[in-house]
Design an enzyme around this catalytic site. Structure first.
Site, PDB file in Angstrom:
ATOM      1  CG  HIS A 153      -2.159  -0.741   1.105  1.00 52.61           C
ATOM      2  ND1 HIS A 153      -2.265  -2.046   1.485  1.00 52.61           N
ATOM      3  CD2 HIS A 153      -3.384  -0.385   0.605  1.00 52.61           C
ATOM      4  CE1 HIS A 153      -3.496  -2.473   1.236  1.00 52.61           C
ATOM      5  NE2 HIS A 153      -4.193  -1.489   0.699  1.00 52.61           N
ATOM      6  CE  LYS A 157      -4.005  -0.225   4.775  1.00 48.96           C
ATOM      7  NZ  LYS A 157      -5.254   0.475   5.121  1.00 48.96           N
TER       8      LYS A 157
HETATM    9  N1  LIG Z   1     -12.881  -0.008   2.850  1.00 47.38           N
HETATM   10  C1  LIG Z   1     -12.133   0.347   1.837  1.00 47.38           C
HETATM   11  O1  LIG Z   1     -12.329  -0.087   0.679  1.00 47.38           O
HETATM   12  C2  LIG Z   1     -11.004   1.321   2.042  1.00 47.38           C
HETATM   13  C3  LIG Z   1     -10.247   1.794   0.965  1.00 47.38           C
HETATM   14  C4  LIG Z   1      -9.272   2.768   1.202  1.00 47.38           C
HETATM   15  C5  LIG Z   1      -9.097   3.230   2.514  1.00 47.38           C
HETATM   16  N2  LIG Z   1      -9.821   2.715   3.521  1.00 47.38           N
HETATM   17  C6  LIG Z   1      -9.731   3.191   4.896  1.00 47.38           C
HETATM   18  O2  LIG Z   1     -10.541   4.366   4.964  1.00 47.38           O
HETATM   19  C7  LIG Z   1      -9.986   5.249   5.942  1.00 47.38           C
HETATM   20  C8  LIG Z   1      -9.683   6.605   5.295  1.00 47.38           C
HETATM   21  O3  LIG Z   1      -8.697   6.410   4.287  1.00 47.38           O
HETATM   22  P1  LIG Z   1      -8.009   7.632   3.568  1.00 47.38           P
HETATM   23  O4  LIG Z   1      -6.969   7.057   2.663  1.00 47.38           O
HETATM   24  O5  LIG Z   1      -9.064   8.543   3.016  1.00 47.38           O
HETATM   25  O6  LIG Z   1      -7.302   8.323   4.817  1.00 47.38           O
HETATM   26  P2  LIG Z   1      -6.905   9.857   4.983  1.00 47.38           P
HETATM   27  O7  LIG Z   1      -6.521  10.421   3.670  1.00 47.38           O
HETATM   28  O8  LIG Z   1      -5.942   9.896   6.136  1.00 47.38           O
HETATM   29  O9  LIG Z   1      -8.275  10.550   5.401  1.00 47.38           O
HETATM   30  C9  LIG Z   1      -8.884  10.369   6.640  1.00 47.38           C
HETATM   31  C10 LIG Z   1      -9.746  11.570   6.851  1.00 47.38           C
HETATM   32  O10 LIG Z   1     -10.511  11.398   8.044  1.00 47.38           O
HETATM   33  C11 LIG Z   1     -10.476  12.629   8.739  1.00 47.38           C
HETATM   34  N3  LIG Z   1     -10.755  12.438  10.150  1.00 47.38           N
HETATM   35  C12 LIG Z   1      -9.904  12.044  11.122  1.00 47.38           C
HETATM   36  N4  LIG Z   1     -10.545  12.026  12.310  1.00 47.38           N
HETATM   37  C13 LIG Z   1     -11.810  12.410  12.041  1.00 47.38           C
HETATM   38  C14 LIG Z   1     -12.958  12.629  12.855  1.00 47.38           C
HETATM   39  N5  LIG Z   1     -12.904  12.444  14.185  1.00 47.38           N
HETATM   40  N6  LIG Z   1     -14.114  13.037  12.265  1.00 47.38           N
HETATM   41  C15 LIG Z   1     -14.168  13.237  10.935  1.00 47.38           C
HETATM   42  N7  LIG Z   1     -13.102  13.080  10.123  1.00 47.38           N
HETATM   43  C16 LIG Z   1     -11.944  12.671  10.680  1.00 47.38           C
HETATM   44  C17 LIG Z   1      -9.081  13.150   8.491  1.00 47.38           C
HETATM   45  O11 LIG Z   1      -9.045  14.519   8.755  1.00 47.38           O
HETATM   46  P3  LIG Z   1      -7.614  15.316   8.874  1.00 47.38           P
HETATM   47  O12 LIG Z   1      -7.037  15.301   7.487  1.00 47.38           O
HETATM   48  O13 LIG Z   1      -8.033  16.665   9.329  1.00 47.38           O
HETATM   49  O14 LIG Z   1      -6.811  14.538   9.882  1.00 47.38           O
HETATM   50  C18 LIG Z   1      -8.922  12.850   7.013  1.00 47.38           C
HETATM   51  O15 LIG Z   1      -9.524  13.842   6.214  1.00 47.38           O
HETATM   52  C19 LIG Z   1      -8.747   4.534   6.494  1.00 47.38           C
HETATM   53  O16 LIG Z   1      -9.130   3.783   7.615  1.00 47.38           O
HETATM   54  C20 LIG Z   1      -8.356   3.593   5.351  1.00 47.38           C
HETATM   55  O17 LIG Z   1      -7.603   2.505   5.776  1.00 47.38           O
HETATM   56  C21 LIG Z   1     -10.780   1.779   3.316  1.00 47.38           C
END
Ligand SMILES: NC(=O)c1ccc[n+]([C@@H]2O[C@H](COP(=O)([O-])OP(=O)(O)OC[C@H]3O[C@@H](n4cnc5c(N)ncnc54)[C@H](OP(=O)(O)O)[C@@H]3O)[C@@H](O)[C@H]2O)c1
Length: 263
Positions: A153, A157
């Site tokens: 990844h 991550k």
């Molecule tokens: N299920 C799937 O298919 C799949 C696919 C890809 C990723 N994921 C998972 O999805 C999640 C997000 O991935 P990502 O790549 O988008 O991560 P990311 O780029 O780090 O985005 C996470 C977002 O959540 C926000 N956040 C953190 N705490 C929060 C809260 N208390 N309330 C509301 N928003 C909050 C962060 O804000 P800040 O930027 O202000 O910190 C950031 O904008 C991770 O757990 C990842 O492993 C799942």
């Protein structure tokens, strides 16, 4: 028209908002971000072509009332509050957050007694099928074949092994009729020593901007069977989550996964 409340405006939140902006059947009801993250989130959302300005809030309950379904792609520490708000507002919840601990998982389980809730650590339909194939292969090959799971990844991550890699391992163990935790072997610093025969051995790489690769390898002394999946664009997760959201609205309260949609 399906009105969607979105939790998180990171890589996945932006990908989902981009899909919504491009669809005539979807509308973004609002976005919830971390306290202190609002102005950065607004800048990122404004950069999405065709996306109308929407409320950007820091508590989920402030947008759920106006939505048919909520999609959570934030981070694990937000999930308990999101699940509670979804129950309070009786809003179906699609959660794609990985790396949840026991408290987060049990909050989702408890919420699913009151609302339809779909939790999926990988929203790709290809992975949902791979999970089934891995279980089938493990059942057929049995313990004569050693098993290993490798994942790659992007370097941002936070959790490792990925939720998907764990899910594939759970399917593999289920195929063999074993308890996953009893055969799970991940030893990034080499402190656990050699894996036992029958362990599922994990390896993890973090490289560049890779949106995700997983491979499951079954090896005997004389042959190797490998099942692999590669994401070439994280749009696949956004499209999967939106398809799941459309499916979830109208379901009874309960705990669902993508496997309930992929018949
Ligand atoms: N299920 C799937 O298919 C799949 C696919 C890809 C990723 N994921 C998972 O999805 C999640 C997000 O991935 P990502 O790549 O988008 O991560 P990311 O780029 O780090 O985005 C996470 C977002 O959540 C926000 N956040 C953190 N705490 C929060 C809260 N208390 N309330 C509301 N928003 C909050 C962060 O804000 P800040 O930027 O202000 O910190 C950031 O904008 C991770 O757990 C990842 O492993 C799942």
């Amino acid at each position: 028209m399906l009105r969607i409340a979105l939790i998180g405006a990171g890589r996945m939140g932006q990908a989902i908002a981009t899909e919504i902006a491009a669809s005539a059947d979807l509308e973004l009801a609002g976005v919830c971000v971390r306290k202190g993250g609002k102005s950065a989130a607004i800048t990122r959302l404004e950069a999405i072509d065709g996306l109308p300005a929407v409320p950007v809030v820091s508590h989920p309950r402030d947008i759920l009332g106006n939505a048919d379904v909520v999609i959570d792609f934030s981070l694990p520490d937000a999930c308990v509050a999101v699940a509670a708000a979804a129950v309070q507002e009786k809003t179906p919840l699609v959660c794609g957050v990985t790396g949840l601990d026991a408290i987060g998982l049990s909050a989702l389980q408890a919420a699913s007694a009151h609302i339809p809730l779909l939790y999926e650590r990988n929203m790709s339909f290809g992975i949902a099928l791979m999970q089934r194939l891995v279980q089938q292969a493990a059942a057929a090959l049995g313990s004569d074949f050693s098993a290993s799971i490798a994942e790659v990844h992007h370097r941002h991550k936070r959790d490792a092994p990925s939720g998907t890699a764990l899910k594939l391992g759970e399917a593999l163990a289920a195929g063999r009729g074993e308890e996953f935790q009893a055969v799970y072997h991940y030893d990034p610093d080499g402190s656990r020593g050699e894996p036992a025969a029958g362990d599922i051995v994990y390896s993890v790489s973090r490289q560049g901007e890779n949106p995700g690769e997983h491979s499951v390898r079954f090896a005997s002394d004389n042959e190797v069977l490998q099942l692999s999946h590669q994401v070439t664009n994280r749009r696949v997760f956004a499209q999967g989550a939106l398809r799941a959201a459309g499916w979830l609205v109208g379901q009874r309260a309960g705990f669902y996964s993508l496997r309930d949609i992929v018949a």
